[in-house]
Design a protein around this motif. Structure first.
Motif, PDB file in Angstrom:
ATOM      1  N   LEU A  24       0.833  -1.186   0.000  1.00 19.02           N
ATOM      2  CA  LEU A  24       0.000   0.000   0.000  1.00 19.02           C
ATOM      3  C   LEU A  24       0.877   1.248   0.000  1.00 19.02           C
ATOM      4  O   LEU A  24       1.920   1.266   0.643  1.00 19.02           O
ATOM      5  N   PRO A  25       0.469   2.305  -0.701  1.00 22.82           N
ATOM      6  CA  PRO A  25       1.288   3.512  -0.758  1.00 22.82           C
ATOM      7  C   PRO A  25       1.255   4.334   0.531  1.00 22.82           C
ATOM      8  O   PRO A  25       2.034   5.243   0.697  1.00 22.82           O
ATOM      9  N   SER A  26       0.359   4.015   1.460  1.00 20.43           N
ATOM     10  CA  SER A  26       0.249   4.816   2.679  1.00 20.43           C
ATOM     11  C   SER A  26       1.416   4.557   3.608  1.00 20.43           C
ATOM     12  O   SER A  26       2.183   3.624   3.439  1.00 20.43           O
ATOM     13  N   ALA A  27       1.528   5.399   4.632  1.00 20.93           N
ATOM     14  CA  ALA A  27       2.596   5.264   5.621  1.00 20.93           C
ATOM     15  C   ALA A  27       2.409   3.974   6.411  1.00 20.93           C
ATOM     16  O   ALA A  27       1.314   3.453   6.529  1.00 20.93           O
ATOM     17  N   SER A  28       3.490   3.476   6.937  1.00 21.48           N
ATOM     18  CA  SER A  28       3.407   2.251   7.729  1.00 21.48           C
ATOM     19  C   SER A  28       2.741   2.546   9.064  1.00 21.48           C
ATOM     20  O   SER A  28       2.767   3.674   9.543  1.00 21.48           O
ATOM     21  N   PRO A  29       2.129   1.541   9.699  1.00 19.60           N
ATOM     22  CA  PRO A  29       1.468   1.750  10.987  1.00 19.60           C
ATOM     23  C   PRO A  29       2.420   2.272  12.049  1.00 19.60           C
ATOM     24  O   PRO A  29       2.026   3.043  12.906  1.00 19.60           O
ATOM     25  N   ALA A  30       3.675   1.888  11.975  1.00 13.82           N
ATOM     26  CA  ALA A  30       4.640   2.340  12.978  1.00 13.82           C
ATOM     27  C   ALA A  30       4.855   3.848  12.886  1.00 13.82           C
ATOM     28  O   ALA A  30       5.238   4.484  13.862  1.00 13.82           O
ATOM     29  N   ASP A  53       5.788  -4.297  26.515  1.00 13.04           N
ATOM     30  CA  ASP A  53       5.310  -3.039  27.087  1.00 13.04           C
ATOM     31  C   ASP A  53       4.157  -2.493  26.232  1.00 13.04           C
ATOM     32  O   ASP A  53       3.863  -3.001  25.144  1.00 13.04           O
ATOM     33  N   GLU A  54       3.498  -1.471  26.720  1.00 13.17           N
ATOM     34  CA  GLU A  54       2.312  -0.938  26.047  1.00 13.17           C
ATOM     35  C   GLU A  54       2.640  -0.387  24.658  1.00 13.17           C
ATOM     36  O   GLU A  54       1.864  -0.548  23.720  1.00 13.17           O
ATOM     37  N   HIS A  55       3.764   0.257  24.498  1.00 11.30           N
ATOM     38  CA  HIS A  55       4.150   0.807  23.188  1.00 11.30           C
ATOM     39  C   HIS A  55       4.283  -0.312  22.160  1.00 11.30           C
ATOM     40  O   HIS A  55       3.777  -0.207  21.041  1.00 11.30           O
ATOM     41  N   THR A  56       4.932  -1.408  22.543  1.00  9.26           N
ATOM     42  CA  THR A  56       5.101  -2.545  21.636  1.00  9.26           C
ATOM     43  C   THR A  56       3.761  -3.168  21.290  1.00  9.26           C
ATOM     44  O   THR A  56       3.505  -3.516  20.130  1.00  9.26           O
ATOM     45  N   ARG A  57       2.882  -3.292  22.273  1.00  7.63           N
ATOM     46  CA  ARG A  57       1.545  -3.838  21.999  1.00  7.63           C
ATOM     47  C   ARG A  57       0.774  -2.920  21.054  1.00  7.63           C
ATOM     48  O   ARG A  57       0.081  -3.384  20.145  1.00  7.63           O
ATOM     49  N   THR A  58       0.901  -1.602  21.228  1.00 13.07           N
ATOM     50  CA  THR A  58       0.205  -0.645  20.367  1.00 13.07           C
ATOM     51  C   THR A  58       0.701  -0.763  18.927  1.00 13.07           C
ATOM     52  O   THR A  58      -0.095  -0.802  17.983  1.00 13.07           O
ATOM     53  N   LEU A  62      -1.606  -1.970  15.725  1.00 16.98           N
ATOM     54  CA  LEU A  62      -1.743  -1.146  14.523  1.00 16.98           C
ATOM     55  C   LEU A  62      -1.291  -1.909  13.285  1.00 16.98           C
ATOM     56  O   LEU A  62      -1.918  -1.818  12.223  1.00 16.98           O
ATOM     57  N   GLY A  63      -0.234  -2.681  13.413  1.00 13.00           N
ATOM     58  CA  GLY A  63       0.241  -3.483  12.290  1.00 13.00           C
ATOM     59  C   GLY A  63      -0.767  -4.540  11.885  1.00 13.00           C
ATOM     60  O   GLY A  63      -1.024  -4.760  10.700  1.00 13.00           O
ATOM     61  N   LEU A  64      -1.364  -5.200  12.876  1.00 11.72           N
ATOM     62  CA  LEU A  64      -2.394  -6.194  12.571  1.00 11.72           C
ATOM     63  C   LEU A  64      -3.599  -5.554  11.908  1.00 11.72           C
ATOM     64  O   LEU A  64      -4.153  -6.093  10.941  1.00 11.72           O
ATOM     65  N   ALA A  65      -4.012  -4.394  12.403  1.00 11.77           N
ATOM     66  CA  ALA A  65      -5.163  -3.706  11.810  1.00 11.77           C
ATOM     67  C   ALA A  65      -4.870  -3.329  10.360  1.00 11.77           C
ATOM     68  O   ALA A  65      -5.721  -3.488   9.480  1.00 11.77           O
ATOM     69  N   ALA A  66      -3.659  -2.847  10.097  1.00 10.51           N
ATOM     70  CA  ALA A  66      -3.295  -2.472   8.726  1.00 10.51           C
ATOM     71  C   ALA A  66      -3.247  -3.702   7.821  1.00 10.51           C
ATOM     72  O   ALA A  66      -3.685  -3.649   6.671  1.00 10.51           O
TER      73      ALA A  66
END
Length: 80
Positions: A24-30, A53-58, A62-66
């Motif tokens: 996809l041309p959009s930005a990566s979830p990270a 940690d919470e940041h890694t889970r977030t 986001l990666g799974l959602a994308a």
């Protein structure tokens, strides 16, 4: 506790990679998650427990959602 190692060799794909998931041309979830400096926590050699940690889970969520959205979009393109 015993650890079993299983080696899995994927099948050969001799053809072109034209049937792969389109990027996809959009930005990566990270990119949408604020970055932070790496944290180096001391870990004992015998310590095998860990926790994300919470940041890694977030970032993971986001990666799974994308990925799920990309699969839905690809399915919709193929169905059209």
């Amino acid at each position: 506790m015993f650890l079993t190692v299983v080696v899995v060799t994927p099948p050969c794909h001799p053809g072109l990679m034209t049937d792969q998931l389109a990027l996809l041309p959009s930005a990566s979830p990270a990119d949408s998650v604020p970055s932070r400096p790496p944290v180096q926590a001391p870990v004992a050699a015998a310590d095998v427990s860990w926790e994300l940690d919470e940041h890694t889970r977030t970032v993971g969520r986001l990666g799974l959602a994308a990925a799920r959205q990309a699969l839905r979009a690809a399915s919709a393109r193929l169905a059209a």
